[in-house]
Structure formats: structure tokens, C-alpha cells
Motif scaffolding. Structure first.
Motif, PDB file in Angstrom:
ATOM      1  N   GLU A 126      -2.144   3.713  -3.928  1.00  0.00           N
ATOM      2  CA  GLU A 126      -0.842   3.192  -3.500  1.00  0.00           C
ATOM      3  C   GLU A 126       0.311   3.955  -4.152  1.00  0.00           C
ATOM      4  OE1 GLU A 126      -0.435  -0.387  -2.001  1.00  0.00           O
ATOM      5  OE2 GLU A 126      -2.380  -1.263  -2.509  1.00  0.00           O
ATOM      6  N   SER A 135       3.852   2.768  -2.883  1.00  0.00           N
ATOM      7  CA  SER A 135       4.186   1.357  -2.699  1.00  0.00           C
ATOM      8  C   SER A 135       5.322   0.875  -3.584  1.00  0.00           C
ATOM      9  CB  SER A 135       2.943   0.494  -2.943  1.00  0.00           C
ATOM     10  OG  SER A 135       1.914   0.900  -2.087  1.00  0.00           O
ATOM     11  N   GLN A 171      -0.131   3.647  -8.719  1.00  0.00           N
ATOM     12  CA  GLN A 171       1.031   3.127  -7.992  1.00  0.00           C
ATOM     13  C   GLN A 171       2.291   3.224  -8.849  1.00  0.00           C
ATOM     14  OE1 GLN A 171       0.560  -0.828  -6.491  1.00  0.00           O
ATOM     15  NE2 GLN A 171       2.734  -1.135  -6.204  1.00  0.00           N
ATOM     16  N   SER A 193      -3.798   2.651   0.498  1.00  0.00           N
ATOM     17  CA  SER A 193      -2.570   1.898   0.760  1.00  0.00           C
ATOM     18  C   SER A 193      -2.925   0.552   1.378  1.00  0.00           C
ATOM     19  CB  SER A 193      -1.678   2.681   1.719  1.00  0.00           C
ATOM     20  OG  SER A 193      -0.547   1.918   2.080  1.00  0.00           O
ATOM     21  N   HIS A 194      -2.033  -0.425   1.228  1.00  0.00           N
ATOM     22  CA  HIS A 194      -2.245  -1.684   1.946  1.00  0.00           C
ATOM     23  C   HIS A 194      -1.609  -1.605   3.333  1.00  0.00           C
ATOM     24  CE1 HIS A 194       1.701  -2.234  -0.041  1.00  0.00           C
ATOM     25  NE2 HIS A 194       2.002  -2.767   1.121  1.00  0.00           N
TER      26      HIS A 194
END
Ligand code: ADP
Ligand code: SF4
Ligand code: MG
Length: 332
Positions: A173, A176, A91, A205-206
């Protein structure tokens, strides 16, 4: 390209001595050149899964196959081979870039460590080529990480992963930490690289909205388990599991202001303690469809539509899955 079978990773918590099942029996496959999107709230086990796939950690149990080879307990030269084949993109590449090393030196170091320079091409030329592949001019080789924007740093992070000539990228991610305006450029870059290099992606990913355009299959995780997986359009546009439906409802419709706070208020209700997950269906404490039986019976992942699996008693009964209650009309 990747096959994961009943994978577990349990951490013993130092403070309490309790076992935390960060990854609790997940199975999936990714075909060569495919993209599996993995989505779920913070704490559901996505990064742990990523570290297991690239074998930065060893699973507690289960099996990981890479291109037909069992890499679950790979060691020594076999593990080095895994690291040359599967690379992790983080990330925040800043956290993993040495602040005192110029970009060119950092890439040259990766080439040296993995022995990827001995094909007659000078290291400097290969570094320039890697930068060009990720859309950065050659002069970026002389820059330090702090002289780069977030998007440029992520491009360097991707270049570093590509330096070992991997076949699979696990992207944890990758968008993000970036401004919305920068994300599209990285998405395009990832799409182009996959086409040019024939890469296989696991894209984490969230945010279901982020995963949906990038994946051909999507797996949805909740507290260490996969609760739904299937073709991207079915999962993102017509999800069957109540948790995926809640994630879908939380995808903002072109509202950049909400996007920043999205993770906080995405799904109603409080995420249970992962070290002490609810009995029965883990989602029952937040599920609008929960029935008394959901508190004691743990639903298994079942195929309820073409190539589409769901773990939910109610959905199973409605769609006539094998776990349907006798007499409900669902069992043939
Ligand atoms: N090294 C570790 N030791 C103990 N617990 C961990 C460790 N790594 C992750 N966890 C726990 O495992 C759960 C899943 O974490 P993680 O895989 O990072 O989830 P995500 O990436 O989906 O946010 C969390 O509850 C987290 O606190
Ligand atoms: S099994 Fe029950 S609690 Fe779990 S998702 Fe389905 S309806 Fe909700
Ligand atoms: Mg994570």
C-alpha cells in the motif's frame, strides 16, 4: 522470479487461543520484470503475505521460491541473501524511519549493514545517487524525516529499499497514505525504476482502481484466500468473481471526495471475523449470487478463462468449469 505454493500463515490469538488463518493456502507466480497486483479489503491477509514474501516471518506451511531457490525456511546467510534480493516498501515510511537520523545517515546505515558500499564508491556519493534515483536533490541527505512531505518520505522509503540493490520490491500500500495529487508522481517513479533497474514488483492495495494501471496480473484476496487471479485487464475490467465485481463497482470515477472514505463502504455487507470465517464459500454472507450449496461447499480456484482463475461455484457452472454440476451442460 517468485513462486508461491499453497502458502499458509496461522496466528494463535493470545486473548482467545483461537487460530487465525491470515493467509490460508495461496499460490501465485510472478515472472522476472513482471508486476503482480494484490488487492482486497483490509484484514484479508495482504500485509501478512508481504511479510512472508520478504521473509520477515516464516510461513506456517507451503513453499516460497525466489529465482528457483526454496526460501521457505531460509536462515542465517541464506536469509540475509533473501533480504538483499527482496525488499519491502511500507505504506507509511515515517513509521519505519528513525526520527533522529538524517536521511543521508539512514541510507548510509543501510549501505553499511548490507555491505553495499565496498565497491570503490564513497558512501556519500552512493547516497546522493540513491536520492537522485528517486527524484530528490542531494540536499535532502541533511534533512530529518519530519522535515519531509508524505511524498518525499515515500521516496526516501523507496531509496532505502533500493540501497541494497534488490531484484524484487514488495510494495505494501505504498500510495494509501498519500494525497491523491502526490500519488501520480510515485506511480511514475515506480514505473521508471522498474524499467531502469529491471525490477519485479508485488504491488499491494485495497483499491482495485490503484492496482489496475500498475499490474500485469492481479490477484484478489478475500479472508486469506485468492478468489480470482488473472491478466490485469480481464480482472479489472471484466471480473468474474462476485467479490471482484463488488470491488470494481466501488472504484470511484474521478471523485476525489469519495476516494477518502472508499475503504469504509467499498463492498456492501460486513466483513466476517477473520478468526471465524464462514463455512463453505467465505464470501457467501455478502454474495448477491449465493446459493444454498455455497454455505457448505468451499469452491476451489479453477481456470475458467485464459490464464484466469476463479473460485466460485456459480461462475464455474456458467463457464463450464470442471466443478460444474453434472447435467448442467458444463462438463464435456
Ligand atoms: N501478528 C499477528 N498476530 C495476530 N493476528 C494477526 C497478526 N498479523 C495480522 N493478523 C491478523 O491477520 C489478518 C490479516 O491481516 P493483514 O495481513 O494485516 O491484512 P491486510 O494487510 O490485508 O489488512 C487480520 O485479521 C489481522 O488482524
Ligand atoms: S461460490 Fe457462491 S457465495 Fe461464493 S462467490 Fe460464488 S456464488 Fe457467491
Ligand atoms: Mg495491510
Amino acid at each position: 522470479m517468485l513462486r508461491v505454493e499453497n502458502l499458509h500463515k496461522t496466528y494463535r490469538l493470545r486473548e482467545t487461543g483461537a487460530d487465525l488463518r491470515a493467509v490460508d493456502g495461496i499460490s501465485f507466480e510472478v515472472e522476472r520484470g513482471g508486476i503482480l497486483g494484490i488487492v482486497g479489503e483490509s484484514g484479508c491477509g495482504k500485509s501478512t503475505t508481504a511479510r512472508l514474501l520478504v521473509r520477515l516471518e516464516e510461513p506456517t506451511s507451503g513453499r516460497i521460491e525466489l529465482d528457483g531457490r526454496d526460501i521457505t525456511a531460509a536462515r542465517g546467510s541464506q536469509l540475509e541473501q533473501v533480504h538483499r534480493t527482496v525488499q519491502l516498501v511500507f505504506q507509511d515510511p515515517y513509521a519505519s524511519l528513525n526520527p533522529r537520523l538524517r536521511v543521508g545517515s539512514a541510507l548510509a546505515e543501510v549501505l553499511r549493514v548490507h555491505g553495499r558500499t565496498a565497491r570503490g564508491q564513497p558512501t556519500r556519493a552512493r547516497v546522493a545517487e540513491l536520492l537522485e534515483m528517486v527524484g530528490l536533490a542531494g540536499e535532502f541527505a541533511r534533512r530529518y524525516p519530519h522535515e519531509l512531505s508524505g511524498g518525499q518520505r515515500q521516496r526516501v522509503g523507496i531509496a532505502r529499499a533500493l540501497a541494497v540493490e534488490p531484484e524484487v520490491l514488495v510494495l505494501d500500500e505504498p500510495l494509501s497514505a498519500l494525497d491523491v495529487s502526490v500519488q501520480a508522481g510515485i506511480v511514475n517513479l515506480l514505473g521508471r525504476l522498474r524499467a531502469e533497474l529491471g525490477l519485479t514488483y508485488v504491488f499491494i492495495s485495497h483499491d482495485l482502481g490503484m492496482v489496475r494501471h500498475l499490474s500485469d496480473r492481479i490477484a484478489v484476496m478475500y479472508l486469506g484466500r485468492i478468489v480470482e487471479q488473472g491478466p490485469w485487464r480481464a480482472v479489472s475490467d471484466a471480473p468474474l468473481h462476485p467479490y471482484t465485481q463488488a470491488l470494481q463497482a466501488a472504484v470511484p470515477v474521478a471523485d476525489p471526495e469519495r476516494e477518502q472514505t472508499q475503504e469504509l463502504d467499498a463492498v456492501p455487507g460486513e466483513l466476517p471475523d477473520p478468526a471465524n470465517p464462514p463455512a463453505g464459500c467465505r464470501f457467501h454472507t455478502r454474495c448477491p449470487l449465493a446459493e444454498p450449496g455455497c454455505r457448505t461447499l468451499d469452491p476451489a480456484l479453477e481456470r475458467l478463462a485464459p490464464a484466469h482463475d476463479v473460485a466460485c461455484h456459480v461462475v464455474s457452472r456458467e463457464r463450464g468449469g470442471v466443478a460444474a454440476t453434472p447435467g448442467s451442460g458444463g462438463v464435456e
